[in-house]
Design an enzyme around this catalytic site. Structure first.
Site, mmCIF file in Angstrom:
data_model
loop_
_atom_site.group_PDB
_atom_site.id
_atom_site.type_symbol
_atom_site.label_atom_id
_atom_site.label_comp_id
_atom_site.label_asym_id
_atom_site.label_seq_id
_atom_site.Cartn_x
_atom_site.Cartn_y
_atom_site.Cartn_z
ATOM 1 C CG LEU A 67 -1.809 -1.275 1.317
ATOM 2 C CD1 LEU A 67 -2.684 -1.213 2.560
ATOM 3 C CD2 LEU A 67 -2.664 -1.465 0.065
ATOM 4 N N GLY A 72 -1.691 6.388 -2.519
ATOM 5 C CA GLY A 72 -2.899 6.265 -3.341
ATOM 6 C C GLY A 72 -3.943 5.396 -2.645
ATOM 7 C CG HIS A 73 -3.221 1.255 -2.089
ATOM 8 N ND1 HIS A 73 -1.881 1.098 -2.363
ATOM 9 C CD2 HIS A 73 -3.876 0.517 -3.006
ATOM 10 C CE1 HIS A 73 -1.728 0.297 -3.402
ATOM 11 N NE2 HIS A 73 -2.925 -0.070 -3.819
ATOM 12 C CD GLN A 100 -5.615 -8.438 -10.902
ATOM 13 O OE1 GLN A 100 -6.588 -8.661 -10.190
ATOM 14 N NE2 GLN A 100 -5.121 -7.208 -11.040
ATOM 15 C CB SER A 154 2.524 2.389 -9.485
ATOM 16 O OG SER A 154 2.595 1.016 -9.840
HETATM 17 O O1 PAF Z 1 -6.279 -2.441 -8.850
HETATM 18 C C1 PAF Z 1 -5.934 -3.459 -8.202
HETATM 19 O O2 PAF Z 1 -5.148 -3.397 -7.264
HETATM 20 C C2 PAF Z 1 -6.489 -4.812 -8.594
HETATM 21 O O3 PAF Z 1 -6.651 -4.912 -9.969
HETATM 22 C C3 PAF Z 1 -7.804 -5.162 -7.880
HETATM 23 C C4 PAF Z 1 -8.920 -4.180 -8.233
HETATM 24 C C5 PAF Z 1 -7.585 -5.128 -6.379
HETATM 25 C C6 PAF Z 1 -8.269 -6.560 -8.266
HETATM 26 O O4 PAF Z 1 -7.323 -7.515 -7.938
#
Ligand code: PAF
Length: 287
Positions: A34, A37-38, A62, A188
């Site tokens: 984190l 941004g988070h 993903q 990021s």
């Molecule tokens: O943006 C992200 O960190 C990821 O794509 C998410 C939305 C948590 C899904 O794994």
């Protein structure tokens, strides 16, 4: 102190208790590591909801076979400190075996057609199906009133919004502005992979977005030429551009003659690290 829960029954019980007390639930889905941004998502959730859950799960579905799943930073101890500081009530840290008990191959998937194949989806086939699938599962598990996402992943937010609308999912989505370093580089989790030279190169991403936005604000409408100019600038800075597109903000399709509300989307490699960014811009409407 943020309460850590790692099993689905625990999550369900905790959230059922909150709902019983008529408390609204805000969800912040993340993959951890984190940053500011988070934190901005958690703070917004905290300001708008009674109870905030952040999820931390590096979602294998993903990532493509040659992507950075294995080296994606996992920093739970530091993340828990950051969440406590931001006032997050609970963090859900499920195991892959709980989320995908039958394995990835057997997992039912959610796919938003066409939009998921453009821009990042072209370079990362299947990526947005993986995102939509895990986000849908997290929504079903936690049944939040509101879910919070960063707009650095503009295409992701657009696609999740389409999924929510198409499947009538009963929640509200909030997209929040990108938080940037002083250099303009978008925060990021992947910035941590950059060495000093690459970090310097990466600052050209936001600078290029800003320059193109300035041209558009000044009335330039030859979008293809602007895209070529941007790609050349990124390359000159030592980056390997993946794409740079001028996109219609309403449809997420490539901008056309009638498009005035735009978003500039780009992805570029600094070394082997792929970074994405975007800026929104309005093209002046002729009087
Ligand atoms: O943006 C992200 O960190 C990821 O794509 C998410 C939305 C948590 C899904 O794994």
């Amino acid at each position: 102190m943020t309460l850590q829960i790692d099993t689905l029954p625990q999550l369900k019980q905790l959230l059922a208790e909150q709902r019983q007390q008529r408390r609204t639930i805000g969800l912040v889905p993340t993959m951890g590591n984190l940053h500011a941004g988070h934190a901005s998502l958690v703070l917004a959730a905290k300001a708008q909801c009674d109870f905030v859950v952040t999820t931390i799960f590096v979602n294998p579905l993903q990532f493509g076979p040659n992507e950075d799943f294995a080296r994606y930073p996992r920093t739970l101890a530091a993340d828990k400190v950051a969440l406590s500081e931001a006032g997050c009530d609970a963090v859900f840290t499920p195991a892959a075996s709980d989320l995908y008990p039958a394995g990835l191959e057997q997992q039912t998937r959610i796919s938003v057609p066409h939009l998921s194949t453009l821009y990042c989806g072209k370079t990362r086939p299947g990526h947005f199906d993986g995102v939509c699938t895990i986000v849908c599962k997290l929504f079903n598990m936690s049944q939040p009133d509101v879910a919070y996402f960063g707009l650095k992943d503009f295409q992701q937010f657009f696609i999740i919004s389409r999924m929510v609308e198409d499947l009538q999912m009963p929640l509200r989505l909030v997209g929040l502005p990108t938080i940037r370093e002083a250099t303009g580089l978008a925060m990021s989790s992947r910035n941590g992979f950059l060495n000093a030279e690459q970090h310097g190169q990466a600052t050209a991403i936001h600078a290029t977005l800003q320059q193109v936005a300035e041209h558009i604000r000044g009335g330039e409408r030859d979008f293809q030429q602007l895209e070529q100019l941007a790609l050349a600038k990124l390359q000159a800075a030592g980056l390997r551009p993946d794409y740079f597109h001028v996109v219609d903000r309403q449809s997420l399709l490539p901008a056309h003659g009638q498009s005035h509300q735009l978003v500039l989307l780009t992805a570029a490699y600094a070394g082997t690290t792929r970074l994405i960014d975007n800026v929104t811009v309005d093209s002046p409407v002729p009087a």
